[in-house]
Design a protein around this motif. Structure first.
Motif, short mmCIF file in Angstrom:
data_model
loop_
_atom_site.label_atom_id
_atom_site.label_comp_id
_atom_site.label_asym_id
_atom_site.label_seq_id
_atom_site.Cartn_x
_atom_site.Cartn_y
_atom_site.Cartn_z
N ASN A 60 1.49 -1.72 -10.51
CA ASN A 60 0.21 -1.02 -10.39
C ASN A 60 -0.74 -1.39 -11.53
OD1 ASN A 60 1.11 0.23 -8.12
ND2 ASN A 60 1.41 2.25 -9.03
N ASP A 62 -0.76 -4.19 -13.18
CA ASP A 62 -1.20 -5.56 -12.94
C ASP A 62 -2.31 -5.61 -11.89
OD1 ASP A 62 -0.82 -8.54 -13.16
OD2 ASP A 62 -0.29 -8.28 -11.04
N GLN A 63 -2.14 -4.82 -10.82
CA GLN A 63 -3.15 -4.80 -9.75
C GLN A 63 -4.47 -4.20 -10.24
OE1 GLN A 63 -2.71 -6.11 -6.52
NE2 GLN A 63 -0.95 -6.97 -7.60
N ARG A 64 -4.38 -3.14 -11.03
CA ARG A 64 -5.60 -2.53 -11.57
C ARG A 64 -6.31 -3.50 -12.51
NH1 ARG A 64 -6.21 2.85 -10.54
NH2 ARG A 64 -4.35 4.08 -10.00
N LYS A 66 -6.45 -6.62 -12.26
CA LYS A 66 -7.12 -7.65 -11.45
C LYS A 66 -8.23 -7.06 -10.58
CE LYS A 66 -3.00 -10.58 -11.26
NZ LYS A 66 -1.94 -11.17 -10.40
N GLY A 67 -8.48 -5.76 -10.74
CA GLY A 67 -9.55 -5.12 -9.98
C GLY A 67 -9.20 -4.84 -8.53
N ARG A 68 -7.93 -4.74 -8.23
CA ARG A 68 -7.49 -4.50 -6.85
C ARG A 68 -7.06 -3.05 -6.67
NH1 ARG A 68 -3.42 -9.69 -6.25
NH2 ARG A 68 -4.99 -11.36 -6.51
N ASP A 69 -7.12 -2.60 -5.42
CA ASP A 69 -6.60 -1.27 -5.10
C ASP A 69 -5.08 -1.32 -5.08
OD1 ASP A 69 -9.08 0.01 -4.77
OD2 ASP A 69 -9.27 -0.83 -2.75
N ILE A 70 -4.45 -0.30 -5.62
CA ILE A 70 -2.99 -0.26 -5.60
C ILE A 70 -2.53 0.31 -4.26
CG2 ILE A 70 -2.79 -0.07 -8.09
CD1 ILE A 70 -2.33 2.90 -7.76
N LEU A 71 -1.38 -0.17 -3.79
CA LEU A 71 -0.88 0.23 -2.48
C LEU A 71 -0.32 1.65 -2.48
CD1 LEU A 71 0.84 -3.06 -1.27
CD2 LEU A 71 -1.40 -2.16 -0.65
N ASP A 73 -0.01 5.13 -5.09
CA ASP A 73 -0.28 5.80 -6.36
C ASP A 73 0.68 6.99 -6.49
OD1 ASP A 73 -1.18 6.97 -8.63
OD2 ASP A 73 -3.26 7.24 -7.96
N ALA A 112 -4.20 0.83 1.34
CA ALA A 112 -4.54 1.64 0.16
C ALA A 112 -5.74 2.55 0.37
CB ALA A 112 -4.79 0.76 -1.06
#
Length: 235
Positions: A60, A62-64, A66-71, A73, A112
Motif C-alpha cells: 500500500n 508503494d502504491q501511494r 506512485k500516486g495510485r489508488d490502493i486495492l 485499505d 479500488a
C-alpha cells in the motif's frame, strides 16, 4: 429444424420464466438478515498474520508513493450491510450490487472505487389502474430506515415508499434472480421481476460486461382487468 431441435424448442416453450427455480437462495423483504459480528483472535492467530499484514502495508505504501489508488485499505470503515443480493454484471467486469429488498447498492465498476450506500434515485416503480377508477402505486423496494435518513422529503422522500414487505420474496440462483411481488401494489395481482446477468458459455468477452437484463411478468391481469406500468428510474 431437425427432430432434436424441435424437441428442444417444445421443451423450452413450457418453461414458466416467472416461476423461480425449485432451489434458490430466498429472502423475504422483511427479513432483517444476520448482522455482521466482530470476531476475536488469539495471540497465536495475531502472530501468524504479522508477515501478511506487513507485506500488505508495504504494498500500500508503494502504491501511494506512485500516486495510485490502493486495492484494499485495512483502515477503512466498511459499511455494515447484510441485505446484499445477486449483483448485476458478468465476470471480471465490476458489478452493480442489488439488495434483496429491491434497491441498488454497492457500485464497484473500477478497482479500488466503491459506492456502498444505496442509490435511492435508482428504483423500479409500479403503477396499476383499473377501469372503475381505482389505482395503486408504489416503489418496488423497501430501504431500511437508516437508508431513508436525511433524504429530501420534497423529492425522493415524497415517493410512494409503502411496499408491504411481507408480500415480497427474493429468489437468487446465479446468474439469475427473481423478485416476486405478490399482491403489490394491487392486492389482486402478482408481479415478477427477473434479472439476468451475461454469463455466456465459451464467450469470455461477452461475459465481461457490467450490465444485465430485466424481464417483468404479470399474473392475474386477465382475471382482474387492469393496466400495469413498470418504470425504472436511474438517477
Amino acid at each position: 429444424m431437425g427432430s432434436a431441435g424441435l424437441e428442444q424448442t417444445k421443451a423450452r416453450s413450457h418453461i414458466n420464466c416467472a416461476q423461480p427455480a425449485t432451489r434458490t437462495w430466498q429472502r423475504k423483504f422483511d427479513d432483517e438478515g444476520k448482522k455482521i459480528e466482530l470476531f476475536s483472535m488469539t495471540m497465536n492467530d495475531m502472530i501468524s498474520i504479522i508477515p501478511m499484514v506487513l507485506k500488505g502495508l508495504m504494498i500500500n505504501a508503494d502504491q501511494r508513493g506512485k500516486g495510485r489508488d490502493i486495492l484494499y485499505d485495512p483502515f477503512r470503515k466498511w459499511m455494515d450491510n447484510c441485505y446484499r443480493g445477486l449483483p448485476l454484471g458478468g465476470l471480471g467486469s465490476g458489478s452493480i450490487g442489488r439488495s434483496y429488498r429491491g434497491y441498488f447498492q454497492h457500485f464497484q465498476i473500477f478497482p479500488a472505487l466503491y459506492e456502498e450506500k444505496p442509490i435511492l434515485a435508482n428504483q423500479f416503480s409500479a403503477f396499476v389502474s383499473r377501469p372503475n377508477g381505482k389505482s395503486y402505486s408504489t416503489v418496488l423496494a423497501a430501504p431500511t430506515a437508516d437508508a431513508l435518513k436525511g433524504v429530501d422529503k420534497a423529492a425522493i422522500g415524497s415517493w410512494d415508499w409503502k411496499l408491504k414487505e411481507k408480500n415480497c420474496t427474493y429468489h437468487a440462483l446465479f446468474p439469475r434472480s427473481r423478485t416476486v411481488y405478490d399482491g403489490e401494489p394491487d392486492p389482486e395481482i402478482k408481479i415478477t421481476c427477473r434479472q439476468i446477468s451475461p454469463i455466456i458459455p465459451h464467450n469470455l468477452q461477452g461475459e465481461q460486461l457490467t450490465c444485465c437484463s430485466f424481464h417483468i411478468y404479470g399474473a392475474k391481469f386477465w382475471e382482474h382487468t387492469c393496466r400495469c406500468n413498470i418504470a425504472l428510474y436511474m438517477g
